[in-house]
Design an enzyme around this catalytic site. Structure first.
Site, PDB file in Angstrom:
ATOM      1  N   GLU A 127     178.740  74.913  39.330  1.00 17.97           N
ATOM      2  CA  GLU A 127     177.575  74.101  39.666  1.00 17.97           C
ATOM      3  C   GLU A 127     177.965  72.624  39.717  1.00 17.97           C
ATOM      4  O   GLU A 127     178.535  72.093  38.764  1.00 17.97           O
ATOM      5  CB  GLU A 127     176.508  74.351  38.589  1.00 17.97           C
ATOM      6  N   ASP A 177     178.954  74.269  34.785  1.00 18.08           N
ATOM      7  CA  ASP A 177     178.202  73.142  35.340  1.00 18.08           C
ATOM      8  C   ASP A 177     178.928  71.856  34.974  1.00 18.08           C
ATOM      9  O   ASP A 177     179.090  71.537  33.797  1.00 18.08           O
ATOM     10  CB  ASP A 177     176.780  73.126  34.764  1.00 18.08           C
ATOM     11  N   ASP A 180     173.320  71.283  42.501  1.00 18.69           N
ATOM     12  CA  ASP A 180     172.186  71.039  41.605  1.00 18.69           C
ATOM     13  C   ASP A 180     171.683  69.604  41.777  1.00 18.69           C
ATOM     14  O   ASP A 180     170.659  69.370  42.407  1.00 18.69           O
ATOM     15  CB  ASP A 180     172.604  71.320  40.156  1.00 18.69           C
ATOM     16  N   LYS A 232     178.726  74.124  30.041  1.00 15.93           N
ATOM     17  CA  LYS A 232     178.922  72.735  30.465  1.00 15.93           C
ATOM     18  C   LYS A 232     180.409  72.400  30.415  1.00 15.93           C
ATOM     19  O   LYS A 232     181.097  72.712  29.431  1.00 15.93           O
ATOM     20  CB  LYS A 232     178.159  71.793  29.534  1.00 15.93           C
ATOM     21  N   LYS A 254     164.654  73.056  41.031  1.00 20.49           N
ATOM     22  CA  LYS A 254     163.744  72.819  39.915  1.00 20.49           C
ATOM     23  C   LYS A 254     162.366  72.534  40.481  1.00 20.49           C
ATOM     24  O   LYS A 254     162.239  71.841  41.498  1.00 20.49           O
ATOM     25  CB  LYS A 254     164.246  71.626  39.090  1.00 20.49           C
TER      26      LYS A 254
HETATM   27 MG   LIG Z   1     173.094  71.543  36.570  1.00 15.51          MG
END
Ligand SMILES: [Mg+2]
Length: 326
Positions: free
Chosen positions: A163, A137, A189, A106, A213
């Protein structure tokens, strides 16, 4: 096929799972797990999502709980997840993902700097070694200028992809043009939240990879059809699901994910307790493609407060009415 509301609520339980580290701004993940004829399933749109957005999540829950799915593989590789922690916390976090050769780090967390991100990514690369795949991300939190600077500084560590570096599809497309030649692919994403999004992202030239997802795309069956239409490689990820929802993701990953990528389905490691006594935790860098068993004892132990349970049951009722109205 839409089951009656009474059938959905007959064996439905709202849980609040405690997390090891703050992630996505929360330290407790609420979810509603319910049992259909095909097995346990999960309805867990994030609490800030409105009913219209949550409809696809309910379709997904019904697809998994009321349809039998055949596993397309025994297991799928998963990535370790490193939240926005200080470098000295990285090694201990990675140790929770034994055998994982891909890490997602992250970055761009509010209150931190690009220097912090560079130090964290450098430490992940150091701990995991040169052969590991490291992806970052940003959850859409950089401007195009910030992302350009950050990716120029992070590229030397070797990134599998970045991402959602910026929030919007036009920003992603602009950034992708600006950093062409840097060797950092862009993954979308948050831009892939509705069924129509993957094609829109692909058409806009905004990404090289799609993160998908199962729940927001309406479930395994729907998501498979959607990603096949984009022509882009896809990486299946969880929405911080319980082990029940992770099972849904694992079935989708086995059927639809591009080879060479690890799925974001190792997130059971972020909870200190789950709904299953045999959670879908990574073993040798992989999670099994199976439905998690559910423990009634753990459902009770992790039960949400009565007012939160009432909130989730009312939400399910409203979203069910939306689906019934077509
Ligand atoms: Mg993500």
């Amino acid at each position: 096929m839409l089951p009656d509301l009474a059938e959905l609520l007959a064996d439905a339980h709202v849980v609040a799972l405690p997390m090891r580290v703050r992630f996505r701004g929360i330290t407790t993940r609420e979810a509603l797990v319910l049992r259909g004829p095909a097995g346990w399933t999960e309805f867990s749109p994030f609490v800030e999502y409105d009913d219209a957005e949550s409809a696809a999540w309910l379709r997904a829950a019904i697809d998994f709980g009321w349809t039998s799915h055949e596993p397309a593989a025994d297991s799928v590789p998963v990535n370790a997840t490193v939240p926005a922690v200080a470098p000295n916390a990285v090694a201990a976090l990675l140790a929770r993902y034994p055998g994982c050769t891909t890490a997602k780090v992250k970055v761009a967390e509010p209150g931190t700097t690009i220097d912090d991100d560079v130090a964290r990514v450098a430490e992940v690369r150091r701990v995991m070694g040169d052969d590991a795949a490291v992806r970052i991300d940003a959850n859409g939190l950089w401007t195009v200028d910030q992302a350009t600077e950050a990716l120029r500084r992070l590229a030397p560590f070797g990134l599998q992809y970045a991402e959602q570096p910026c929030r919007t599809v036009p920003e992603l497309a602009a950034l992708r043009e600006r950093i062409a030649g840097l060797g950092v692919p862009i993954a979308a994403d948050e831009s892939v939240r509705k069924a129509s999004d993957p094609l829109a992202v692909a058409r806009a030239g905004a990404a090289d990879v799609l993160v998908v997802k199962a729940q927001p795309l309406g479930g395994i069956t729907a998501a498979r059809a959607i990603v096949a239409g984009t022509g882009l490689p896809c990486v299946v990820s969880s929405a911080l699901d319980t082990s029940v929802g992770l099972g849904m993701g694992a079935f989708l990953a086995a059927a639809a994910m591009s080879p060479g990528y690890a799925a974001g389905l190792g997130t059971a490691a972020m909870f200190t307790s789950d709904v299953s006594a045999d959670p879908l935790l990574p073993v040798d860098g992989r999670v099994p493609v199976r439905r998690a068993s559910v423990s009634r004892e753990l459902l009770e132990q992790n039960a949400a407060a009565p007012e939160r349970t009432a909130w989730w049951r009312a939400r399910l009722e409203r979203v069910h009415a939306l689906l019934a109205a077509g």
